[in-house]
Design an enzyme around this catalytic site. Structure first.
Site, short mmCIF file in Angstrom:
data_model
loop_
_atom_site.label_atom_id
_atom_site.label_comp_id
_atom_site.label_asym_id
_atom_site.label_seq_id
_atom_site.Cartn_x
_atom_site.Cartn_y
_atom_site.Cartn_z
N PHE A 12 -6.40 8.41 2.31
CA PHE A 12 -6.77 7.27 1.47
C PHE A 12 -7.88 6.49 2.17
O PHE A 12 -8.31 6.82 3.26
CB PHE A 12 -5.54 6.37 1.18
CG PHE A 12 -5.01 5.61 2.37
CD1 PHE A 12 -4.19 6.22 3.31
CD2 PHE A 12 -5.33 4.27 2.56
CE1 PHE A 12 -3.70 5.53 4.41
CE2 PHE A 12 -4.84 3.56 3.66
CZ PHE A 12 -4.03 4.20 4.58
N ASP B 101 -10.83 7.53 4.79
CA ASP B 101 -10.65 8.89 5.33
C ASP B 101 -11.80 9.86 5.01
O ASP B 101 -12.20 10.64 5.87
CB ASP B 101 -9.32 9.49 4.85
CG ASP B 101 -8.11 8.88 5.56
OD1 ASP B 101 -8.31 8.20 6.59
OD2 ASP B 101 -6.98 9.10 5.10
N ASN C 104 0.85 -1.18 0.00
CA ASN C 104 0.00 0.00 0.00
C ASN C 104 0.90 1.25 0.00
O ASN C 104 1.53 1.58 1.00
CB ASN C 104 -0.90 -0.05 1.25
CG ASN C 104 -1.84 1.13 1.34
OD1 ASN C 104 -1.54 2.22 0.86
ND2 ASN C 104 -2.98 0.92 1.97
N LYS D 267 -2.76 14.77 9.93
CA LYS D 267 -3.20 13.37 10.00
C LYS D 267 -2.16 12.54 10.76
O LYS D 267 -2.50 11.74 11.62
CB LYS D 267 -3.46 12.78 8.61
CG LYS D 267 -3.88 11.31 8.72
CD LYS D 267 -4.30 10.61 7.46
CE LYS D 267 -4.60 9.13 7.77
NZ LYS D 267 -4.82 8.29 6.61
N ARG E 16 -2.14 5.40 12.87
CA ARG E 16 -0.81 5.04 12.32
C ARG E 16 0.27 5.95 12.90
O ARG E 16 1.35 5.50 13.26
CB ARG E 16 -0.84 5.15 10.78
CG ARG E 16 0.47 4.83 10.08
CD ARG E 16 0.28 4.60 8.60
NE ARG E 16 -0.65 3.51 8.37
CZ ARG E 16 -1.95 3.67 8.03
NH1 ARG E 16 -2.44 4.88 7.82
NH2 ARG E 16 -2.74 2.63 7.91
N LYS F 168 0.66 3.93 2.76
CA LYS F 168 1.30 3.67 4.06
C LYS F 168 2.76 4.10 4.02
O LYS F 168 3.29 4.66 4.97
CB LYS F 168 1.21 2.17 4.40
CG LYS F 168 -0.19 1.69 4.76
CD LYS F 168 -0.15 0.23 5.20
CE LYS F 168 -1.51 -0.33 5.55
NZ LYS F 168 -1.46 -1.75 5.93
N ASP G 183 -0.73 -3.38 10.21
CA ASP G 183 -2.05 -3.92 9.89
C ASP G 183 -3.07 -2.98 10.49
O ASP G 183 -3.01 -2.64 11.68
CB ASP G 183 -2.25 -5.34 10.42
CG ASP G 183 -3.43 -5.99 9.70
OD1 ASP G 183 -3.35 -6.15 8.47
OD2 ASP G 183 -4.45 -6.29 10.34
N GLU H 52 -0.22 -13.80 3.29
CA GLU H 52 -1.62 -14.17 3.54
C GLU H 52 -2.00 -13.74 4.95
O GLU H 52 -1.33 -14.14 5.92
CB GLU H 52 -1.79 -15.68 3.39
CG GLU H 52 -2.99 -16.00 2.52
CD GLU H 52 -3.29 -17.48 2.55
OE1 GLU H 52 -4.42 -17.85 2.88
OE2 GLU H 52 -2.34 -18.24 2.26
P1 ITT Z 1 -0.91 -4.15 3.04
O1 ITT Z 1 -1.61 -5.34 3.67
O2 ITT Z 1 -0.12 -4.50 1.82
O3 ITT Z 1 -0.14 -3.33 4.05
P2 ITT Z 1 -3.59 -3.09 2.84
O4 ITT Z 1 -4.15 -1.79 2.34
O5 ITT Z 1 -4.26 -4.36 2.36
O6 ITT Z 1 -2.03 -3.13 2.48
P3 ITT Z 1 -4.38 -3.71 5.53
O7 ITT Z 1 -4.56 -5.16 5.31
O8 ITT Z 1 -3.74 -3.25 6.81
O9 ITT Z 1 -3.52 -3.03 4.38
O10 ITT Z 1 -5.81 -3.00 5.37
C1 ITT Z 1 -5.94 -1.71 5.76
C2 ITT Z 1 -7.20 -1.12 5.14
O11 ITT Z 1 -7.87 -0.35 6.16
C3 ITT Z 1 -6.81 -0.14 4.06
O12 ITT Z 1 -6.79 -0.74 2.78
C4 ITT Z 1 -7.90 0.93 4.19
O13 ITT Z 1 -9.06 0.51 3.52
C5 ITT Z 1 -8.18 0.92 5.69
N1 ITT Z 1 -7.32 1.90 6.38
C6 ITT Z 1 -6.24 1.66 7.17
N2 ITT Z 1 -5.67 2.79 7.59
C7 ITT Z 1 -6.39 3.79 7.04
C8 ITT Z 1 -6.29 5.19 7.06
O14 ITT Z 1 -5.30 5.81 7.69
N3 ITT Z 1 -7.19 5.89 6.40
C9 ITT Z 1 -8.20 5.29 5.72
N4 ITT Z 1 -8.36 3.97 5.60
C10 ITT Z 1 -7.45 3.22 6.27
#
Ligand code: ITT
Length: 195
Positions: free
Chosen positions: A151, A154, A9, A174, A180, A12, A67, A38
């Site tokens: 993203f 938000d 992502n 933010k 985070r 992040k 996560d 996974e």
């Molecule tokens: P990775 O597993 O590769 O890190 P991912 O996006 O799939 O990427 P997660 O499994 O941790 O990551 O899922 C996090 C989801 O939660 C993310 O895709 C967003 O939809 C939401 N999310 C997490 N933090 C957020 C934030 O700061 N603002 C908005 N949505 C957020």
């Protein structure tokens, strides 16, 4: 220190680079590693440990994993650890905007609009030196999205004290307030003490 972030992502990476200033944040693609973990855990902590451990096994270098997700008490904590794939059906994954619409659809007519973001971040310096921090950011779900920053969820999360959605915050703001940002700040203090 060079820290390898166990994520695909890009948002992040951007956010974390702004929080862990003085450290170089790399993602697996930056060093030619294909990373796909996974997420079989049943909690943010378990998934964060899984991501950190699986990237460390590939890279043998200091790793950070995140996560995260959003929890809605009126939906019994959904989407929680399934936030990234909420509303997706086999073979078709929703775009962030569609996922927000899906969540707001589930919340139509619901009065209790509380929600909170969670981020569990794990720092794995080596196999035996592992630190996790989990933090939250509380808000309420709007009826329609607002704002262009950030993203994911938000634009639908409104912060009453700030009078803005998370997508209307500046990047620095933010990072100061977010799940985070606060988890990374805790790990940053640990990093400062372990080098
Ligand atoms: P990775 O597993 O590769 O890190 P991912 O996006 O799939 O990427 P997660 O499994 O941790 O990551 O899922 C996090 C989801 O939660 C993310 O895709 C967003 O939809 C939401 N999310 C997490 N933090 C957020 C934030 O700061 N603002 C908005 N949505 C957020």
């Amino acid at each position: 220190m060079k820290l390898l972030l166990a994520t695909n992502n890009a948002h992040k990476k951007i956010e974390l680079s702004g929080i862990l200033v003085g450290h170089e944040i790399l993602v697996p693609g930056d060093i030619g590693i294909e990373f796909d973990c996974e997420e079989t855990g049943t909690s943010f902590l378990e998934n964060s440990l899984l991501k950190a451990g699986s990237l460390f096994a590939l890279a043998h270098a200091p790793v950070i994993a995140d996560d995260s997700g959003i929890c809605v008490p009126a939906l019994n904590g959904e989407p929680g650890i399934f936030s990234a794939r909420y509303g997706s059906v086999e073979g078709h994954s929703l775009e962030a905007g569609e996922r927000n619409d899906y969540l707001l659809g589930k919340m139509r007519g619901v009065r209790d609009r509380r929600c909170f973001f969670v981020c569990c971040m794990t720092l794995m310096l080596d196999e035996h030196r592992v630190f996790s921090a989990q933090e939250t950011l509380e808000g309420v779900l709007l009826e329609a999205p607002r704002g262009k920053g950030g993203f994911g969820y938000d634009p639908v999360v409104y912060l009453e004290r700030e009078g803005k959605t998370v997508a209307e915050l500046g990047a620095e703001e933010k990072n100061r307030l977010s799940h985070r940002g606060k988890a990374a700040a805790a790990l940053s203090r640990i990093l400062a003490g372990t080098q």
